[in-house]
Write a protein that holds these residues in place. Structure first.
Motif, PDB file in Angstrom:
ATOM      1  N   LEU A 141       0.835  -1.208   0.000  1.00 20.71           N
ATOM      2  CA  LEU A 141       0.000   0.000   0.000  1.00 20.71           C
ATOM      3  C   LEU A 141       0.870   1.259   0.000  1.00 20.71           C
ATOM      4  CD1 LEU A 141      -2.435  -1.367   2.707  1.00 20.71           C
ATOM      5  CD2 LEU A 141      -3.110  -0.845   0.368  1.00 20.71           C
ATOM      6  N   ARG A 142       2.042   1.128  -0.565  1.00 26.34           N
ATOM      7  CA  ARG A 142       2.984   2.249  -0.592  1.00 26.34           C
ATOM      8  C   ARG A 142       2.389   3.446  -1.342  1.00 26.34           C
ATOM      9  NH1 ARG A 142       6.753  -0.313  -2.852  1.00 26.34           N
ATOM     10  NH2 ARG A 142       7.884  -0.990  -0.989  1.00 26.34           N
ATOM     11  N   GLU A 143       2.438   4.621  -0.702  1.00 23.42           N
ATOM     12  CA  GLU A 143       1.980   5.892  -1.290  1.00 23.42           C
ATOM     13  C   GLU A 143       0.484   5.906  -1.616  1.00 23.42           C
ATOM     14  OE1 GLU A 143       4.587   7.537  -4.331  1.00 23.42           O
ATOM     15  OE2 GLU A 143       6.195   6.232  -3.621  1.00 23.42           O
ATOM     16  N   CYS A 144      -0.295   5.048  -0.958  1.00 23.04           N
ATOM     17  CA  CYS A 144      -1.751   5.056  -1.161  1.00 23.04           C
ATOM     18  C   CYS A 144      -2.383   6.247  -0.452  1.00 23.04           C
ATOM     19  CB  CYS A 144      -2.374   3.773  -0.619  1.00 23.04           C
ATOM     20  SG  CYS A 144      -2.162   2.354  -1.690  1.00 23.04           S
ATOM     21  N   GLU A 145      -3.529   6.663  -0.950  1.00 17.58           N
ATOM     22  CA  GLU A 145      -4.286   7.735  -0.307  1.00 17.58           C
ATOM     23  C   GLU A 145      -5.519   7.144   0.377  1.00 17.58           C
ATOM     24  OE1 GLU A 145      -6.795  11.831  -1.174  1.00 17.58           O
ATOM     25  OE2 GLU A 145      -5.759  10.834  -2.832  1.00 17.58           O
ATOM     26  N   PHE A 146      -5.565   7.278   1.709  1.00 18.93           N
ATOM     27  CA  PHE A 146      -6.692   6.801   2.501  1.00 18.93           C
ATOM     28  C   PHE A 146      -7.381   7.958   3.233  1.00 18.93           C
ATOM     29  CE2 PHE A 146      -4.355   2.749   2.243  1.00 18.93           C
ATOM     30  CZ  PHE A 146      -5.388   1.842   2.077  1.00 18.93           C
ATOM     31  N   THR A 147      -7.258   9.175   2.723  1.00 16.61           N
ATOM     32  CA  THR A 147      -7.823  10.334   3.407  1.00 16.61           C
ATOM     33  C   THR A 147      -9.310  10.139   3.687  1.00 16.61           C
ATOM     34  OG1 THR A 147      -6.254  11.741   2.219  1.00 16.61           O
ATOM     35  CG2 THR A 147      -8.079  12.834   3.339  1.00 16.61           C
ATOM     36  N   GLY A 148      -9.691  10.247   4.962  1.00 15.45           N
ATOM     37  CA  GLY A 148     -11.093  10.136   5.334  1.00 15.45           C
ATOM     38  C   GLY A 148     -11.684   8.738   5.229  1.00 15.45           C
ATOM     39  N   ALA A 149     -10.862   7.721   5.005  1.00 13.81           N
ATOM     40  CA  ALA A 149     -11.365   6.349   4.814  1.00 13.81           C
ATOM     41  C   ALA A 149     -11.845   5.739   6.127  1.00 13.81           C
ATOM     42  CB  ALA A 149     -10.275   5.476   4.204  1.00 13.81           C
ATOM     43  N   ASN A 150     -12.859   4.888   6.029  1.00 12.05           N
ATOM     44  CA  ASN A 150     -13.315   4.112   7.189  1.00 12.05           C
ATOM     45  C   ASN A 150     -12.643   2.748   7.145  1.00 12.05           C
ATOM     46  OD1 ASN A 150     -14.617   2.872   9.307  1.00 12.05           O
ATOM     47  ND2 ASN A 150     -16.523   2.525   8.188  1.00 12.05           N
ATOM     48  N   LEU A 151     -11.653   2.548   8.025  1.00 16.68           N
ATOM     49  CA  LEU A 151     -10.912   1.293   8.116  1.00 16.68           C
ATOM     50  C   LEU A 151     -11.136   0.648   9.479  1.00 16.68           C
ATOM     51  CD1 LEU A 151      -7.668   2.617   6.422  1.00 16.68           C
ATOM     52  CD2 LEU A 151      -9.070   0.757   5.516  1.00 16.68           C
ATOM     53  N   ARG A 152     -12.274   0.907  10.055  1.00 16.41           N
ATOM     54  CA  ARG A 152     -12.596   0.353  11.373  1.00 16.41           C
ATOM     55  C   ARG A 152     -12.544  -1.184  11.321  1.00 16.41           C
ATOM     56  NH1 ARG A 152     -15.587   1.967  16.002  1.00 16.41           N
ATOM     57  NH2 ARG A 152     -15.951   3.998  15.032  1.00 16.41           N
ATOM     58  N   GLY A 153     -11.768  -1.770  12.225  1.00 14.44           N
ATOM     59  CA  GLY A 153     -11.685  -3.222  12.306  1.00 14.44           C
ATOM     60  C   GLY A 153     -10.943  -3.883  11.158  1.00 14.44           C
ATOM     61  N   ALA A 154     -10.276  -3.085  10.319  1.00 11.45           N
ATOM     62  CA  ALA A 154      -9.548  -3.655   9.174  1.00 11.45           C
ATOM     63  C   ALA A 154      -8.269  -4.349   9.647  1.00 11.45           C
ATOM     64  CB  ALA A 154      -9.204  -2.566   8.159  1.00 11.45           C
ATOM     65  N   LEU A 155      -7.837  -5.351   8.897  1.00 16.32           N
ATOM     66  CA  LEU A 155      -6.608  -6.075   9.203  1.00 16.32           C
ATOM     67  C   LEU A 155      -5.532  -5.645   8.214  1.00 16.32           C
ATOM     68  CD1 LEU A 155      -5.159  -8.320  10.807  1.00 16.32           C
ATOM     69  CD2 LEU A 155      -5.942  -9.932   9.089  1.00 16.32           C
ATOM     70  N   LEU A 156      -4.561  -4.863   8.712  1.00 14.17           N
ATOM     71  CA  LEU A 156      -3.461  -4.368   7.889  1.00 14.17           C
ATOM     72  C   LEU A 156      -2.118  -4.874   8.413  1.00 14.17           C
ATOM     73  CD1 LEU A 156      -5.451  -1.365   8.210  1.00 14.17           C
ATOM     74  CD2 LEU A 156      -4.288  -1.319   6.020  1.00 14.17           C
ATOM     75  N   ALA A 157      -2.137  -5.966   9.136  1.00 15.07           N
ATOM     76  CA  ALA A 157      -0.920  -6.522   9.721  1.00 15.07           C
ATOM     77  C   ALA A 157       0.088  -6.868   8.620  1.00 15.07           C
ATOM     78  CB  ALA A 157      -1.245  -7.769  10.533  1.00 15.07           C
ATOM     79  N   GLY A 158       1.327  -6.432   8.815  1.00 11.41           N
ATOM     80  CA  GLY A 158       2.381  -6.746   7.859  1.00 11.41           C
ATOM     81  C   GLY A 158       2.301  -5.991   6.555  1.00 11.41           C
ATOM     82  N   ALA A 159       1.369  -5.055   6.428  1.00 14.53           N
ATOM     83  CA  ALA A 159       1.219  -4.307   5.169  1.00 14.53           C
ATOM     84  C   ALA A 159       2.315  -3.264   5.027  1.00 14.53           C
ATOM     85  CB  ALA A 159      -0.154  -3.635   5.111  1.00 14.53           C
ATOM     86  N   CYS A 160       2.682  -2.973   3.787  1.00 14.16           N
ATOM     87  CA  CYS A 160       3.655  -1.917   3.504  1.00 14.16           C
ATOM     88  C   CYS A 160       2.876  -0.637   3.212  1.00 14.16           C
ATOM     89  CB  CYS A 160       4.532  -2.285   2.314  1.00 14.16           C
ATOM     90  SG  CYS A 160       5.676  -0.944   1.842  1.00 14.16           S
ATOM     91  N   LEU A 161       2.943   0.317   4.139  1.00 15.84           N
ATOM     92  CA  LEU A 161       2.221   1.585   4.018  1.00 15.84           C
ATOM     93  C   LEU A 161       3.195   2.759   3.984  1.00 15.84           C
ATOM     94  CD1 LEU A 161      -0.447   0.481   6.546  1.00 15.84           C
ATOM     95  CD2 LEU A 161      -1.123   1.565   4.411  1.00 15.84           C
ATOM     96  N   GLN A 162       4.369   2.538   3.425  1.00 11.94           N
ATOM     97  CA  GLN A 162       5.357   3.605   3.355  1.00 11.94           C
ATOM     98  C   GLN A 162       4.795   4.815   2.608  1.00 11.94           C
ATOM     99  OE1 GLN A 162       9.328   2.642   1.972  1.00 11.94           O
ATOM    100  NE2 GLN A 162       9.161   0.561   2.768  1.00 11.94           N
ATOM    101  N   SER A 163       4.906   5.994   3.238  1.00 10.58           N
ATOM    102  CA  SER A 163       4.473   7.265   2.646  1.00 10.58           C
ATOM    103  C   SER A 163       2.988   7.294   2.308  1.00 10.58           C
ATOM    104  CB  SER A 163       5.303   7.588   1.391  1.00 10.58           C
ATOM    105  OG  SER A 163       6.672   7.660   1.695  1.00 10.58           O
ATOM    106  N   ALA A 164       2.195   6.396   2.905  1.00 15.43           N
ATOM    107  CA  ALA A 164       0.748   6.410   2.668  1.00 15.43           C
ATOM    108  C   ALA A 164       0.121   7.602   3.382  1.00 15.43           C
ATOM    109  CB  ALA A 164       0.118   5.118   3.162  1.00 15.43           C
ATOM    110  N   ASN A 165      -0.974   8.103   2.828  1.00 15.81           N
ATOM    111  CA  ASN A 165      -1.685   9.228   3.421  1.00 15.81           C
ATOM    112  C   ASN A 165      -2.940   8.717   4.127  1.00 15.81           C
ATOM    113  OD1 ASN A 165      -2.959  11.582   4.116  1.00 15.81           O
ATOM    114  ND2 ASN A 165      -2.960  12.483   2.075  1.00 15.81           N
TER     115      ASN A 165
END
Length: 231
Positions: A141-165
């Motif tokens: 998920l590198r450089e992804c845009e999640f502005t205002g996203a509803n991620l309640r209860g989401a499983l992002l374990a081990g995900a690559c979120l480098q520079s994500a918004n």
């Protein structure tokens, strides 16, 4: 020697853990409860139970596909073209694991319970999506845009979120255990009961966040912007 062992976890699903250890059967639960049990299985490192839950969720998603606007096959056909957009589309319950969905625009889409495990989503747009209880386990998920996203209860374990918004995103009850969040933007995010144990938050932007109820054991915060952070 006699004594007691204290396990610092909510006991809500512990009976399911014990029953699985006894007979190896995945319990029948409501869909949102599987996400909760998955986090428990992750904590106890029960790989067989994790695989079993994924199998059950995949079966449910095959049924749910009849109620969505597109199927996995439709998605695969679409991503063969350039500038793919699924803005505002209902993709709830689909299995989109292990696909290359980089640069795809999912803004405003309904992505509840979508299975994105090990999917390449680099530079994808998730602005204001409803991705409650979706699974991004080990996703890119590198450089992804999640502005205002509803991620309640989401499983992002081990995900690559480098520079994500992730500004103003709802991450309540989500699991980011071991996630790579280097230089990620989290200003305004809601992190109540979020699991960031072992996450890499080096040089991340965390200014003015309320981290009082966030699990940060073992997280790396070297160089992070923590101005005004509440802990």
């Amino acid at each position: 020697m006699q004594g007691y062992v204290f396990v610092d976890r909510d006991g809500k699903h512990f009976r399911h853990i014990l029953n699985w250890l006894r007979d190896g059967v995945v319990p029948t639960l409501e869909e949102y409860q599987y996400s909760e049990l998955l986090r428990e299985a992750e904590y106890y490192q029960l790989l067989g139970l994790i695989d079993g839950i994924h199998a059950v969720l995949n079966e449910k998603k095959e049924v749910d596909e009849f109620h969505t606007e597109l199927t996995r096959t439709d998605i695969i056909k679409c991503i063969q073209s350039e500038k793919v957009r699924f803005r505002g589309v209902n993709l709830s319950g689909l299995d989109l694991s292990k696909l290359d969905l980089s640069y795809v625009d999912f803004s405003y889409a309904c992505l509840k319970n979508v299975f994105f495990s090990r999917t390449n989503l680099q530079c994808a747009k998730f602005r204001d999506v409803d991705a409650e209880a979706s699974i991004f386990h080990n996703a890119t998920l590198r450089e992804c845009e999640f502005t205002g996203a509803n991620l309640r209860g989401a499983l992002l374990a081990g995900a690559c979120l480098q520079s994500a918004n992730l500004q103003d995103a709802c991450l309540v009850d989500s699991s980011l255990c071991g996630a790579d969040l280097r230089t990620a933007h989290l200003q305004g995010a809601k992190l109540n009961n979020a699991n960031l144990k072992g996450a890499n938050l080096q040089r991340a932007y965390l200014s003015h966040l309320n981290l009082r109820y966030t699990h940060l054991e073992g997280a790396r915060l070297d160089g992070a912007n923590t101005v005004g952070v509440i802990r």
